[in-house]
Design a protein around this motif. Structure first.
Motif, mmCIF file in Angstrom:
data_model
loop_
_atom_site.group_PDB
_atom_site.id
_atom_site.type_symbol
_atom_site.label_atom_id
_atom_site.label_comp_id
_atom_site.label_asym_id
_atom_site.label_seq_id
_atom_site.Cartn_x
_atom_site.Cartn_y
_atom_site.Cartn_z
ATOM 1 N N VAL A 172 0.834 -1.205 0.000
ATOM 2 C CA VAL A 172 0.000 0.000 0.000
ATOM 3 C C VAL A 172 0.866 1.251 0.000
ATOM 4 O O VAL A 172 1.729 1.416 0.870
ATOM 5 C CB VAL A 172 -0.938 0.038 1.227
ATOM 6 C CG1 VAL A 172 -1.801 1.302 1.189
ATOM 7 C CG2 VAL A 172 -1.818 -1.193 1.273
ATOM 8 N N TYR A 173 0.624 2.110 -0.977
ATOM 9 C CA TYR A 173 1.232 3.436 -0.962
ATOM 10 C C TYR A 173 0.245 4.370 -0.265
ATOM 11 O O TYR A 173 -0.915 4.483 -0.681
ATOM 12 C CB TYR A 173 1.524 3.939 -2.377
ATOM 13 C CG TYR A 173 2.068 5.345 -2.360
ATOM 14 C CD1 TYR A 173 3.421 5.582 -2.151
ATOM 15 C CD2 TYR A 173 1.228 6.438 -2.519
ATOM 16 C CE1 TYR A 173 3.924 6.873 -2.094
ATOM 17 C CE2 TYR A 173 1.719 7.730 -2.467
ATOM 18 C CZ TYR A 173 3.065 7.943 -2.254
ATOM 19 O OH TYR A 173 3.563 9.218 -2.186
ATOM 20 N N VAL A 174 0.695 5.040 0.787
ATOM 21 C CA VAL A 174 -0.137 5.990 1.535
ATOM 22 C C VAL A 174 0.311 7.395 1.161
ATOM 23 O O VAL A 174 1.445 7.796 1.446
ATOM 24 C CB VAL A 174 -0.023 5.773 3.052
ATOM 25 C CG1 VAL A 174 -0.962 6.740 3.791
ATOM 26 C CG2 VAL A 174 -0.360 4.329 3.417
ATOM 27 N N GLY A 175 -0.566 8.133 0.486
ATOM 28 C CA GLY A 175 -0.223 9.453 -0.015
ATOM 29 C C GLY A 175 -0.543 10.562 0.961
ATOM 30 O O GLY A 175 -1.345 10.408 1.888
ATOM 31 N N ALA A 176 0.075 11.696 0.725
ATOM 32 C CA ALA A 176 -0.069 12.869 1.609
ATOM 33 C C ALA A 176 -1.274 13.694 1.191
ATOM 34 O O ALA A 176 -1.164 14.845 0.752
ATOM 35 C CB ALA A 176 1.211 13.704 1.562
ATOM 36 N N GLY A 211 4.898 10.355 0.140
ATOM 37 C CA GLY A 211 4.202 9.459 1.040
ATOM 38 C C GLY A 211 5.077 8.312 1.483
ATOM 39 O O GLY A 211 6.311 8.421 1.517
ATOM 40 N N VAL A 212 4.449 7.180 1.793
ATOM 41 C CA VAL A 212 5.185 6.039 2.306
ATOM 42 C C VAL A 212 4.612 4.750 1.721
ATOM 43 O O VAL A 212 3.395 4.618 1.538
ATOM 44 C CB VAL A 212 5.124 6.001 3.854
ATOM 45 C CG1 VAL A 212 3.694 5.856 4.353
ATOM 46 C CG2 VAL A 212 6.000 4.899 4.420
ATOM 47 N N LEU A 213 5.499 3.827 1.398
ATOM 48 C CA LEU A 213 5.098 2.512 0.895
ATOM 49 C C LEU A 213 5.209 1.507 2.026
ATOM 50 O O LEU A 213 6.273 1.347 2.629
ATOM 51 C CB LEU A 213 5.987 2.093 -0.270
ATOM 52 C CG LEU A 213 5.761 0.677 -0.806
ATOM 53 C CD1 LEU A 213 4.377 0.555 -1.442
ATOM 54 C CD2 LEU A 213 6.845 0.296 -1.810
#
Length: 221
Positions: A172-176, A211-213
């Protein structure tokens, strides 16, 4: 068979807005990662809701990655799969073009006329009475030689795959970005779990774009 669910969601866990419109959540670095993940897969799977909302082609964009697939003795593009219980995939959907083999998974309840329309554009797999039986459908895909499976949504399909115990890995990529909305789709929609919640083990965390993966493996079921 190894099944990876891949998704990009907002910081508040939404896949898109309440209007079901596609929203840019990740950036170029994540787009390239997704392209590599597709190139390493035998098939890319979506639910019909994603087809109707986004009309994706689900093809590998980087020609170098396509060439590497050919060098490995594979098709230039991974197969594409639509889980579509009632045969709602439009005949002019991008996923039915001739860029790659497409499978449409139907239920026995799918209208005969729609089956005939889709049969001209895709390979049809039937599993389940009124809804696609995912265990049977994915077993049929495996019989076609499709072992490395990438699932790209949407939330209803992802929940159903977890419910069936079919997911091996969640990326999951969590975007800003905050999207909000009680009716906006989330990573796993459907009926939701009230017991026997699927448990995950965090494998890696990587800062990517803004963001963060997050990559999890699914604990043994």
């Amino acid at each position: 068979m190894h099944i990876v669910v891949n998704a990009a969601m907002s910081a508040d866990g939404k896949l898109s807005s309440r209007r079901r419109e596609q929203i840019a959540i990740s950036g170029e670095a994540d787009f390239a990662r997704v392209d590599r993940l597709r190139a390493d897969s035998d098939a890319v799977v979506v639910g019909v809701g994603t087809v109707l909302a986004d009309d994706p082609r689900l093809t590998v964009k980087d020609e170098t990655l396509c060439e590497r697939r050919l060098e490995r003795g594979e098709s230039k593009q991974p197969a594409r799969v639509v889980v579509d219980s009632n045969a709602r995939t439009p005949e002019d959907a991008a996923i039915l073009d001739d860029a790659a083999t497409t499978y449409v998974c139907l239920s026995d309840g799918a209208p005969v006329d729609r089956r005939m329309d889709l049969a001209a554009h895709a390979e049809l797999l039937t599993a389940g009475d009124e809804r696609v039986d995912l265990l049977r459908a994915f077993a049929a895909l495996q019989q076609q030689g499709l072992e490395r499976i990438m699932v790209e949504g949407g939330g209803e399909l992802i929940f159903s795959l977890f419910e069936a115990g079919l997911v091996d890995e969640l990326s999951v990529y969590v975007g800003a970005k905050i999207i909000g909305g009680r009716d906006a789709p989330t990573l796993a929609d459907g009926d939701g779990f009230v017991a026997d919640f699927p448990l995950l083990s965090l494998e890696s965390v990587e800062r990517l774009d803004d963001g963060v993966l997050l990559v999890w493996s699914v604990d043994d079921r």
